[in-house]
Design a protein around this motif. Structure first.
Motif, PDB file in Angstrom:
ATOM      1  N   VAL A 662      -9.643 -14.711   4.463  1.00 51.30           N
ATOM      2  CA  VAL A 662      -9.169 -13.534   3.736  1.00 51.30           C
ATOM      3  C   VAL A 662      -7.880 -13.078   4.410  1.00 51.30           C
ATOM      4  O   VAL A 662      -7.826 -12.970   5.651  1.00 51.30           O
ATOM      5  CB  VAL A 662     -10.200 -12.382   3.746  1.00 51.30           C
ATOM      6  N   ARG A 663      -6.818 -12.855   3.604  1.00 56.67           N
ATOM      7  CA  ARG A 663      -5.565 -12.368   4.203  1.00 56.67           C
ATOM      8  C   ARG A 663      -4.919 -11.336   3.286  1.00 56.67           C
ATOM      9  O   ARG A 663      -4.771 -11.567   2.080  1.00 56.67           O
ATOM     10  CB  ARG A 663      -4.584 -13.506   4.469  1.00 56.67           C
ATOM     11  N   TRP A 664      -4.544 -10.201   3.893  1.00 57.41           N
ATOM     12  CA  TRP A 664      -3.804  -9.140   3.202  1.00 57.41           C
ATOM     13  C   TRP A 664      -2.340  -9.255   3.581  1.00 57.41           C
ATOM     14  O   TRP A 664      -2.012  -9.413   4.769  1.00 57.41           O
ATOM     15  CB  TRP A 664      -4.365  -7.776   3.601  1.00 57.41           C
ATOM     16  N   GLU A 665      -1.438  -9.193   2.567  1.00 50.79           N
ATOM     17  CA  GLU A 665      -0.010  -9.364   2.798  1.00 50.79           C
ATOM     18  C   GLU A 665       0.766  -8.226   2.130  1.00 50.79           C
ATOM     19  O   GLU A 665       0.453  -7.843   0.992  1.00 50.79           O
ATOM     20  CB  GLU A 665       0.479 -10.706   2.233  1.00 50.79           C
ATOM     21  N   TRP A 666       1.771  -7.745   2.838  1.00 53.55           N
ATOM     22  CA  TRP A 666       2.634  -6.699   2.285  1.00 53.55           C
ATOM     23  C   TRP A 666       4.079  -7.092   2.543  1.00 53.55           C
ATOM     24  O   TRP A 666       4.481  -7.298   3.700  1.00 53.55           O
ATOM     25  CB  TRP A 666       2.307  -5.355   2.934  1.00 53.55           C
ATOM     26  N   TYR A 667       4.856  -7.225   1.462  1.00 49.32           N
ATOM     27  CA  TYR A 667       6.275  -7.570   1.545  1.00 49.32           C
ATOM     28  C   TYR A 667       7.069  -6.316   1.189  1.00 49.32           C
ATOM     29  O   TYR A 667       7.238  -5.992   0.011  1.00 49.32           O
ATOM     30  CB  TYR A 667       6.585  -8.726   0.602  1.00 49.32           C
ATOM     31  N   PHE A 668       7.536  -5.592   2.186  1.00 47.80           N
ATOM     32  CA  PHE A 668       8.075  -4.256   1.972  1.00 47.80           C
ATOM     33  C   PHE A 668       9.587  -4.180   2.158  1.00 47.80           C
ATOM     34  O   PHE A 668      10.156  -3.096   2.261  1.00 47.80           O
ATOM     35  CB  PHE A 668       7.390  -3.253   2.911  1.00 47.80           C
ATOM     36  N   GLY A 669      10.263  -5.312   2.197  1.00 46.05           N
ATOM     37  CA  GLY A 669      11.719  -5.321   2.298  1.00 46.05           C
ATOM     38  C   GLY A 669      12.230  -6.697   1.954  1.00 46.05           C
ATOM     39  O   GLY A 669      11.472  -7.626   1.679  1.00 46.05           O
ATOM     40  N   ALA A 670      13.563  -6.835   1.969  1.00 40.40           N
ATOM     41  CA  ALA A 670      14.155  -8.121   1.612  1.00 40.40           C
ATOM     42  C   ALA A 670      13.636  -9.243   2.498  1.00 40.40           C
ATOM     43  O   ALA A 670      13.426 -10.369   2.052  1.00 40.40           O
ATOM     44  CB  ALA A 670      15.671  -8.025   1.706  1.00 40.40           C
TER      45      ALA A 670
END
Length: 889
Positions: A662-670
């Motif tokens: 299980v993996r949570w990912e957040w892409y919050f910028g370029a």
């Protein structure tokens, strides 16, 4: 290779057909826009896919050329240790999530690679230079297009592909090490081509002996047998010499032809040479553990000095043809070579029970080895736009590969102090070597060769289509893989005859093995190759192989704009066979064995983007870890890499794994992202190494009861915009911080409830030795792995720099037995620095580079039961280099 040649006409016909189609169609043909981002998750001719970690359906990490260029590392193995959850063991082998080399697979452009490592099919990654790599993919969850013996993960080395520009690049580098360069190293008289990594024949078995079998050698009587002994190369003297600086150079050439009919032809060639020296001053200790309150008596105390020269050479060539962007053919060849020349001196005290009353001894080992890996690939990729299958893809590959290991004339001997306080040679007839620990029983010379060959064909296809509002991609494929491995060994032991005067044993090796002593009948030599097979079942010849047929089917569907699901299954039919022979045992007789395996391996993953730029991945799979090559034979064979004896186990079964991620990912910028993942692996019948009871110098493999491994992984990447935060100026907005940490725990249970060592089936009705502990962590698994990296890239000023820290927690490096605890490698950190300056000179692009490695200079420390086992200082490495590039853009 035969299959490859047979299919070449088919490949040529297909290529000619595509060329004709491109010529005939022109711009009115089937040229459509490039495949969609969803399809870009597939490995396409080894090219980097932007944001691959984000767009793929699996849990993975990618190191691209930009990331590799900001590391002070020079080999693939070192670079991979920067990836979350990966560690480097022995400077060669990558452990994925704490799982040893047997649990990880290395692929080159999607295909398997031959290995020169005895007893393993694992590739030593210190032999692969970064210079041939386009990017590295580490996939930690299983998907059915990959081989089923995926357990810990897949390491995909993607080589550089067809160039976009014409260019030529040349680099030269010189450096050293704080504990080696300029210091005294151990040398001996070798061959004239040693500095190029090839033995010139100096270390070969003499021609008159090579023509004989072991039995023929042993049948020759006095005095003719003395002439055979005298024909061996007789340079033994070890001397000290200042170690030279390390140096290397590489070159790369790319050329591209764009034709008027829409075709493009590209050629890329690269080569590298390096020559490195390393001293290892090792504090070497051994103990006899009593089992009473953890008590131990020290039996060995050595100051061990090892000088190693490593010569690496590599060559890479790639020729590619592209037809209107929809069809391509490519042929590539990779050649990797590594030669190691090592001299070891161990001086100190040795005793059977207590080192305080030990005997002064000095031992020497000369060890030369040449490892080579070659892989030739012919492959094609084709996109079709027919009816509802807009952008259907078909890719095929033909692979021919080989690896070899040549270890000629590896020599060992020991001198021990006699009753008169004089050093004399240790032989079975002169001094009871059994009263000493960690010494060589007699002067020995060993000649070993290994050959590993693979052939592989494979076809992969994709059919994308829409079903209502659902975007579906059907995946399917088929592959055949064959691998054969053969090895041979000649083992010669030297001794003094009963007629030799006492003073003969006091001579130096070069005096001892001189013509006078052979002529006087003071020396004897035995070819133990056949005798050891008859008396002890240690066989000089071995052959093994693997045949695997696999096919798979999968569905990758974008169910909604925010939910993506992938499910698939792979079927593999595998056959392993092995044999060993020599002496009175003939090939294909009592030692020949084979095992057939039939495995169905499902996998599934779900990706849910529950808010913009934030997603959750869940994955499940079942995989297998089969015995490798010689592990299933019932014979005993010497490992020429460490001189240890290993006996296969005909009762060995594959380990079966169930994997959860299980993996949570957040892409919050370029370029900013953060992810947190948890994983768990459950093993049924894990394959472990133990010792044979009453034969504790022989290792074997057996199936444990069960094992489990679980952990948490955290990754962060963030651009540091100091100007936006504090107004320091735009140049302060060019820093990037990358960090990752892995917390891992494992437990292997070796015996089931109520079982003892008697219940573990191994070859020959033997038993495994009593275990130190029935439950322990898995070998090589660190409890903590971490990386912290600060980079600065200012392209306006041509400046790139990085400061990177790597931490590896303590881990079991060798498994103990009976009263002896496991050997632990203590935790250590490593800090590296890189500075690169790019500029123009004489109309060409130039780079100047400074690298400093292992700045903190922490010692490597091994302990056993809390006591010092071995420790040494790696030293601080440093280098400066200059690169010139002509052409390009």
């Amino acid at each position: 290779m035969n299959r490859l040649f047979k299919l070449l006409p088919l490949a040529a016909a297909l290529g000619a057909g595509q060329a004709a189609l491109a010529e005939e169609s022109g711009n009115a043909g089937v040229v459509i826009a490039p495949p969609s981002a969803q399809m870009e998750e597939v490995v396409v001719l080894g090219q980097f896919v932007p944001d691959e970690k984000r767009t793929t359906s699996e849990v993975s990490n990618v190191l691209d050329q930009e990331a590799l260029g900001l590391l002070a590392d020079t080999s693939v193995g070192d670079a991979l240790s920067r990836v979350t959850g990966l560690s480097l063991v022995g400077g060669k082998y990558v452990y994925v999530r704490g799982l040893g080399e047997r649990y990880s697979s290395t692929l080159l452009d999607g295909s398997r690679i031959s290995s020169p490592v005895p007893f393993q099919k694992t590739v030593p990654l210190d032999i692969v230079p970064n210079s041939i790599v386009d990017n590295l993919l580490v996939q930690k969850t299983y998907s059915p297009e990959y081989p089923g013996d995926f357990s810990g993960g897949i390491v995909m080395i993607r080589t550089k592909a067809t160039p976009n520009d014409n260019y030529m690049s040349v680099k030269a580098q010189i450096g050293g090490n704080s504990v080696s360069t300029g210091g005294d190293g151990l040398m001996y008289h070798g061959g004239r081509q040693d500095n190029w990594g090839w033995d010139d024949g100096t270390r070969n078995i003499p021609e008159n002996i090579r023509a004989m079998s072991s039995e023929q050698f042993e049948s020759i009587d006095f005095p003719d047998d003395r002439a055979l002994g005298a024909s061996f190369y007789n340079f033994w003297n070890v001397y000290e010499k200042d170690l030279k600086p390390n140096y290397n150079g590489d070159a790369e050439l790319g050329y591209r032809w764009d034709l008027d009919n829409g075709m493009s032809i590209g050629f890329l060639a690269a080569g590298k040479y390096s020559n490195n020296w390393q001293n290892r001053d090792n504090d070497f200790r051994r103990y006899e553990f009593t089992g009473i309150d953890g008590g131990a008596n020290q039996t060995v105390a050595y100051d061990q000095l090892i000088t190693r020269q490593t010569v690496n050479t590599s060559a890479f060539a790639n020729l590619g043809i592209e037809f209107n962007n929809d069809h391509s053919l490519q042929i590539s060849n990779v050649l990797l070579r590594q030669a190691d020349d090592e001299v070891m001196q161990a001086r100190g005290l040795s005793s059977e029970d207590d080192v305080t009353t030990g005997t002064p001894v000095v031992s020497y080992r000369y060890q030369w080895s040449e490892n080579e890996i070659r892989s030739t690939q012919l492959k094609g990729e084709h996109f079709f736009y027919v009816g509802p299958f807009n952008g259907a893809r078909l890719a095929w590959r033909l692979v021919d590969g080989s690896a070899s290991r040549d270890a000629p004339d590896n020599r060992t001997y020991t001198y021990a102090e006699n009753r008169d306080g004089l050093e004399e040679i240790v032989t079975p007839n002169r001094q009871a070597a059994g009263d000493l620990r960690e010494v060589f029983q007699a002067p020995d010379r060993n000649f070993a060769k290994l050959r590993d060959d693979i052939e592989e064909i494979g076809v992969d296809g994709e059919l994308p289509f829409m079903l209502g509002e659902v975007d579906i991609n059907l995946k399917f494929g088929y592959s055949e893989y064959e691998r054969t491995r053969s090895s041979e060994e000649r083992f010669f032991r030297f001794d003094l005859t009963s007629s030799a005067p006492d003073w003969i044993a006091l001579e130096t090796p070069e005096q001892l093995f001189g013509l006078d002593n052979w002529g006087a009948g003071y020396l004897d030599v035995r070819d133990f190759s056949a005798g050891a097979a008859n008396a002890s079942g240690i066989f000089p010849f071995a052959e093994s192989g693997e045949e695997t047929t696999g096919y798979y089917f999968g569905i990758d569907a974008q169910l909604t704009p925010r939910i993506r699901a992938a499910i698939g299954v792979r079927q593999e039919d595998a056959k392993l066979f092995a044999d060993a022979w020599g002496g009175n045992t003939l090939q294909n007789t009592i030692n020949a064995t084979s095992q057939d395996y039939d495995d169905t391996l499902p996998s599934a993953s779900l990706t849910f983007e529950f808010v913009n730029d934030m997603q959750l991945r869940v994955a499940y799979s079942e995989t297998v870890n089969r015995p490798s090559l010689l592990e299933i034979t019932g014979t005993t064979i010497r490992n020429p890499d460490n001189n240890n004896l290993y006996r296969g186990n005909v009762f060995l079964e594959p380990a079966e794994l169930t994997n959860y991620d299980v993996r949570w990912e957040w892409y919050f910028g370029a370029a900013d992202s953060v992810s947190i993942g948890v994983f768990r692996k459950e093993f049924d019948q894990p394959i472990e190494v133990g010792k044979v009871q009453a034969q504790n110098d022989i290792f074997t493999w057996f199936n444990g009861e069960e094992a489990e491994l679980e952990g948490v992984e955290l990754e962060v990447k963030k651009d540091l915009t100091f100007d936006q935060w504090f107004g320091w100026g735009q140049d302060w907005d060019l820093f990037t911080l990358t960090a990752n940490v892995s917390l891992i725990d494992s437990e292997v249970t070796l015996l089931g409830a109520g079982e003892t060592a008697v219940d573990v089936p191994i070859t020959g009705n033997r038993r495994i030795s009593q275990l130190f502990a029935n439950e322990r962590e898995m070998t090589g698994q660190s409890d903590i792995l971490g990386n912290l990296m600060l980079t600065y890239s200012n392209y306006d000023y041509g400046v790139e720099s990085s400061l990177s820290y790597n931490y590896t927690g303590e881990r079991i490096i060798l498994v103990g037995d009976l009263n002896s605890p496991d050997i632990i490698e203590e935790a250590r950190g490593k800090l590296d620095f890189l500075f690169r300056y790019s500029f123009r000179m004489f109309g060409n692009d130039m780079e100047a580079e400074l690298k400093v490695r292992n700045i903190l200079d922490d010692d490597v420390e091994w302990t056993q039961g809390g006591l010092d086992y071995e420790s040494w200082d790696l030293g601080i490495g440093y280098s400066i280099g200059v690169r010139a590039t002509l052409g390009g853009s």
